[in-house]
Design a protein around this motif. Structure first.
Motif, PDB file in Angstrom:
ATOM      1  N   ARG A  26     -57.037  -5.498 -10.267  1.00 21.30           N
ATOM      2  CA  ARG A  26     -58.525  -5.581 -11.194  1.00 21.30           C
ATOM      3  C   ARG A  26     -60.103  -5.647 -10.448  1.00 21.30           C
ATOM      4  N   PRO A  27     -60.831  -5.913  -8.861  1.00 24.42           N
ATOM      5  CA  PRO A  27     -62.198  -6.356  -8.964  1.00 24.42           C
ATOM      6  C   PRO A  27     -62.773  -4.762  -9.629  1.00 24.42           C
ATOM      7  N   VAL A  28     -61.599  -3.884  -8.859  1.00 25.19           N
ATOM      8  CA  VAL A  28     -62.473  -2.219  -9.584  1.00 25.19           C
ATOM      9  C   VAL A  28     -61.859  -1.155 -10.136  1.00 25.19           C
ATOM     10  N   GLU A  29     -61.522  -2.397 -11.019  1.00 22.63           N
ATOM     11  CA  GLU A  29     -61.400  -1.258 -12.859  1.00 22.63           C
ATOM     12  C   GLU A  29     -62.313  -0.380 -13.091  1.00 22.63           C
ATOM     13  N   ASP A  39     -67.709   1.818  -1.565  1.00 20.96           N
ATOM     14  CA  ASP A  39     -68.171  -0.067  -1.302  1.00 20.96           C
ATOM     15  C   ASP A  39     -66.898  -0.800  -0.876  1.00 20.96           C
ATOM     16  N   HIS A  40     -65.694  -0.401  -0.848  1.00 20.08           N
ATOM     17  CA  HIS A  40     -64.781  -1.666   0.237  1.00 20.08           C
ATOM     18  C   HIS A  40     -63.959  -0.535   0.640  1.00 20.08           C
ATOM     19  N   GLY A  41     -64.334   0.783   0.911  1.00 20.30           N
ATOM     20  CA  GLY A  41     -63.385   1.755   1.860  1.00 20.30           C
ATOM     21  C   GLY A  41     -61.791   1.360   1.331  1.00 20.30           C
ATOM     22  N   ARG A  42     -60.819   1.029   2.443  1.00 19.82           N
ATOM     23  CA  ARG A  42     -59.254   1.478   1.512  1.00 19.82           C
ATOM     24  C   ARG A  42     -59.064   0.028   0.817  1.00 19.82           C
ATOM     25  N   VAL A  43     -58.805  -0.561  -0.258  1.00 17.57           N
ATOM     26  CA  VAL A  43     -58.507  -1.764  -0.633  1.00 17.57           C
ATOM     27  C   VAL A  43     -56.679  -2.710  -0.236  1.00 17.57           C
ATOM     28  N   ALA A 252     -44.284  -0.759   0.278  1.00 18.91           N
ATOM     29  CA  ALA A 252     -45.014  -1.526  -1.282  1.00 18.91           C
ATOM     30  C   ALA A 252     -46.331  -1.103  -1.346  1.00 18.91           C
ATOM     31  N   GLU A 253     -47.279  -2.081   0.145  1.00 14.82           N
ATOM     32  CA  GLU A 253     -48.169  -2.021   0.032  1.00 14.82           C
ATOM     33  C   GLU A 253     -49.006  -0.397   0.215  1.00 14.82           C
ATOM     34  N   GLU A 254     -48.217   1.084   1.195  1.00 14.37           N
ATOM     35  CA  GLU A 254     -48.702   1.588   0.357  1.00 14.37           C
ATOM     36  C   GLU A 254     -48.879   2.139  -1.533  1.00 14.37           C
ATOM     37  N   VAL A 260     -54.390   1.612  -6.769  1.00 18.18           N
ATOM     38  CA  VAL A 260     -55.848   1.137  -7.335  1.00 18.18           C
ATOM     39  C   VAL A 260     -56.388   2.248  -6.283  1.00 18.18           C
ATOM     40  N   MET A 261     -56.396   2.376  -5.551  1.00 18.28           N
ATOM     41  CA  MET A 261     -57.333   4.012  -5.141  1.00 18.28           C
ATOM     42  C   MET A 261     -57.664   4.821  -5.969  1.00 18.28           C
TER      43      MET A 261
END
Length: 312
Positions: A26-29, A39-43, A252-254, A260-261
């Motif tokens: 959501r924050p990087v949509e 701005d964030h590197g890897r979220v 799952a995290e990957e 998202v990335m």
């Protein structure tokens, strides 16, 4: 065959994986991937503010509409499209900060007196190519995979009908059906979840849907460069990217972070990938910090169990 405990973990993984992917994205949509990296590197953690200016861990329409479906199924013990449409309309009237254009327009038709059968169809027929096959029904449809996991034909039927409430395009309807058949196969421990689903539905799938899943079927973990993924809101590209990340990632995290990335429609691509990865790996594979940040965590857990118990 998956054990009862395995199915419960995977069912919880479907709903919480969807919500975690949604909230992480959501924050990087709408942002391009290079800006996200700058701005964030890897979220890998829930971010505050950003797109829509919400607190960290805030879910969007992806999860909110999935909750409408899950609540209806749990309350009624069956698929009731009129009830689901009414819940969508009530949700829209609450003033959500994020709602898709086609979804909003179709629900407005229902508010104005059209039936749920008419609204989505009429909206599709009056929308030009390029804006008539968004991912707004794909993002929300995962609860059906839990409730109808043991009735594949019914699962296809309800997935298509539910899509048609707002997204009647055959590409949207069949993307939902294929997606949910794949999730159900993961739930029941089918060895080749996507391949089995594709073979079963092949005669009905639009050419674009088949074309999207073919490179995913040929992929293996570590071969990401072989698939040209896109990050748009088109249902076909979202289906492809979500299945690819969910089925080929090592964790799952990957799966969710890679989705998202990609940038672009990050909440929905993250949600679709999250539902797949959550089913594939089980709820305990989600980083604990993610579901802990969700205000709807307890309800999502409860609904997953209730959907498993529906005698569909």
């Amino acid at each position: 065959m998956a054990t009862v405990d395995d199915q419960r973990s995977r069912a919880r993984g479907i709903l919480l994986g969807l919500a975690c992917g949604d909230a992480l994205g959501r924050p990087v949509e709408f942002q391009p991937p290079d800006r996200i990296r700058r701005d964030h590197g890897r979220v890998t953690k829930m971010l505050a503010n950003g797109t829509h200016g919400q607190p960290a861990g805030t879910i969007t329409d992806d999860t909110e509409m999935a909750l409408c479906i899950a609540r209806s199924l749990a309350d009624n013990g069956e698929f009731d499209p009129a009830d689901i449409a009414d819940r969508f309309v009530e949700w829209k009237a609450s003033g959500p900060f994020d709602i898709g254009i086609m979804t909003s327009s179709a629900l407005q038709r229902i508010q104005d007196g059209e039936s749920w059968e008419e609204a989505g169809q009429n909206e599709w027929e009056t929308s030009p190519e390029g804006s008539n096959a968004g991912n707004g029904s794909l993002m929300r449809c995962a609860p059906y995979a839990i409730a109808f996991r043991d009735d594949p034909d019914r699962l296809v039927e309800v997935s298509r009908q539910s899509s048609a409430i707002t997204h009647a395009d055959p590409r949207c309807q069949w993307s939902c059906a294929l997606f949910n058949r794949t999730l159900a196969n993961l739930l029941t421990d089918e060895e080749r979840p996507l391949a089995t689903a594709t073979t079963a539905l092949e005669s009905g799938l639009p050419e674009e849907v088949l074309g999207a899943v073919e490179p995913v079927l040929e992929s293996r973990h570590g071969q990401q460069a072989n698939v040209d993924l896109e990050n748009s809101g088109y249902v076909i590209t979202t289906l492809q990217a979500g299945l690819y990340h969910g089925l080929t990632a090592g964790t799952a995290e990957e799966a969710i972070v890679d989705a998202v990335m990609m940038g672009g429609d990050t909440d929905t691509i993250g949600a679709v990938a999250g539902a797949v990865a959550g089913t594939r790996f089980g709820v305990d594979a989600l980083p604990e910090r993610w579901p802990d940040s969700l205000s709807a965590r307890d309800e999502l857990d409860m609904l997953a169990s209730q959907l498993l118990d529906i005698d569909a």
